[in-house]
Design a protein around this motif. Sequence first.
Motif, short mmCIF file in Angstrom:
data_model
loop_
_atom_site.label_atom_id
_atom_site.label_comp_id
_atom_site.label_asym_id
_atom_site.label_seq_id
_atom_site.Cartn_x
_atom_site.Cartn_y
_atom_site.Cartn_z
N ALA A 34 1.07 -1.50 0.16
CA ALA A 34 0.19 0.22 -0.12
C ALA A 34 0.79 1.17 0.05
O ALA A 34 0.62 1.93 -0.39
N HIS A 35 2.04 0.91 0.73
CA HIS A 35 3.02 2.31 1.18
C HIS A 35 3.83 2.55 -0.99
O HIS A 35 3.41 3.79 -0.43
N ASP A 36 4.43 1.35 -1.05
CA ASP A 36 5.11 2.01 -1.89
C ASP A 36 3.71 2.12 -3.48
O ASP A 36 4.02 2.91 -4.17
N ILE A 37 2.70 1.44 -3.14
CA ILE A 37 1.44 2.08 -4.36
C ILE A 37 1.07 3.65 -4.54
O ILE A 37 1.15 4.67 -5.11
N CYS A 38 1.15 3.63 -3.33
CA CYS A 38 0.30 5.25 -2.43
C CYS A 38 1.47 6.37 -3.31
O CYS A 38 1.01 7.47 -3.27
N THR A 39 2.99 5.66 -2.70
CA THR A 39 3.90 6.65 -3.12
C THR A 39 4.24 6.87 -4.96
O THR A 39 5.03 8.34 -5.01
N ASP A 40 3.43 5.91 -5.18
CA ASP A 40 3.99 5.65 -6.87
C ASP A 40 2.99 6.84 -7.32
O ASP A 40 3.44 7.95 -8.62
N TYR A 41 1.61 6.67 -6.73
CA TYR A 41 0.57 7.56 -7.22
C TYR A 41 0.77 8.58 -6.93
O TYR A 41 0.83 10.00 -8.40
N TYR A 42 1.51 9.29 -5.79
CA TYR A 42 1.88 10.71 -5.22
C TYR A 42 2.86 11.30 -6.07
O TYR A 42 2.84 12.26 -7.00
N GLU A 43 3.84 10.67 -6.76
CA GLU A 43 4.88 11.21 -7.80
C GLU A 43 4.51 11.23 -8.87
O GLU A 43 5.10 11.45 -9.65
N HIS A 44 3.94 11.02 -9.86
CA HIS A 44 3.03 10.88 -11.05
C HIS A 44 1.71 12.00 -10.68
O HIS A 44 0.99 11.94 -11.61
N ASP A 45 1.42 12.75 -9.51
CA ASP A 45 0.44 13.51 -9.60
C ASP A 45 -0.86 13.06 -9.87
O ASP A 45 -1.81 13.84 -10.43
N VAL A 46 -1.19 11.98 -9.13
CA VAL A 46 -1.98 11.14 -8.85
C VAL A 46 -2.84 11.45 -7.91
O VAL A 46 -1.95 11.43 -6.48
N ASP A 47 -4.50 12.17 -7.43
CA ASP A 47 -4.92 12.38 -5.69
C ASP A 47 -4.75 10.89 -5.93
O ASP A 47 -5.55 10.06 -5.81
N VAL A 48 -4.84 10.53 -4.49
CA VAL A 48 -4.56 9.51 -4.12
C VAL A 48 -4.54 9.15 -2.07
O VAL A 48 -4.19 10.22 -1.97
N THR A 49 -5.69 8.50 -1.04
CA THR A 49 -6.01 8.28 -0.14
C THR A 49 -5.53 6.88 0.20
O THR A 49 -6.23 5.88 0.14
N MET A 50 -4.87 6.89 1.73
CA MET A 50 -4.90 5.76 2.19
C MET A 50 -5.76 5.69 3.23
O MET A 50 -5.82 6.24 4.07
#
Length: 421
Positions: A34-50
């Motif tokens: 979950a952390h890795d996927i959320c980080t990936d989304y954030y670094e590509h400017d995707v709005d993400v909520t864990m």
Amino acid sequence: MDSFKGQILHSTRHKKATDHAGKKVVVVGAGSSAHDICTDYYEHDVDVTMYQRGSTYVMTSKNAWKVIMGGAYTEGGLPVDVADRITASFPRHFNIGLAQRSTKAIAELDKDLLDALRARGFQLNFGIQGTGFDLLASTRSGGYYLDVGGSELIADGKIKLKSGSPIETFTETGIKFEDGSEIPADVVVFATGLGDSRSHIRQLVSDDVFKNVKPIWGLNPEGEMNGVWRDIGVKGLWSIIGNLALSRFYSKHVALQIKAMEEGIFGERYSAKTRNQDPKPSKTCRCKAKARIVVHVFATHFMRHGTLPGTFVPLEANAALNALPFPLTRSLSPTDLIRIRANTNEDKSTVIEWQGQVLSYSPGERPKVIFKVKGMSVTRVKKLENGSYDLLTREVQLYLDPSTEEVLEVWHNPWSDKDVN
């Protein structure tokens, strides 16, 4: 979930963050994936909520490895094959106390980050029985995050967080929680674990074969891994899983087991023998096992706390190590052995302190603490002209009552119920 109009997928189907560019994503779970996927989304400017369903153990890699691996898997430390052997030699149940102390030390180093996570609403724990990721890894293979940057993103609010309330239902446009709050979502990624480690075997064999496959990951009552790298219940079928260090060491075990079977010299497994034993064995204190465990107390303290650039192996251990069934990648030199035990600088004394508890066990019974120990030693070396060393050491050790920690003059054997002077 049928009412949800967006996309739902498991973390194993996640490919890249840009697949969901411009969308709102909710990642269900708070472990490593979950952390890795959320980080990936954030670094590509995707709005993400864990969305965190329960508490998670978090430690930073930069601080934790110094505590856990210092003196062994470090530059200038032990040869890798020796470090592998020492790490593998510790009984997992005995490791609980050691892991608890390491976990506390790491938490102190990570205090600022952990406090920031709590302030953000992230739920933390210290692992099973306070052992950090140790028992979580060997029993659940999950429930933790070895931080490499994702935690800071959560603490800073860059990865949004929802925790503290169960999901009530999926709506057409997102997720509604029992506390009345809602999160809009176009995509929901379930990073909720990978299930039974036998699932990959189930895809390869028939039902009749699969029903004999024993659990693979997790610990048995003696604290050993259930089936990985050993008998899993089906002749000729093996399972090797784990990280690089585990695979590097235990692949040799599997190869030697197969070779011994092919040569007709394998014999009977210890686990098979114990299954056939009387379920109520005599409660005899196993002094040989006790002595071996005492050495583990010393060895682990040295390695975990960085008192020495290595851990305890007696100077005469070269022959013993070379006699083991798994060959070293290179011969140990006198300097290697001295570095394991002391400082090669003749002008420096190595002062070592240790403390711990000594356990004894009888098959089918829970281990018992028979006494505690506390001691110290002072060691220096003198290099001889022929390249060898004289090792000069003075050592004192106290045996303590496990409850009061008073020095023992009479020891009560918990197995035989007798006092020993």
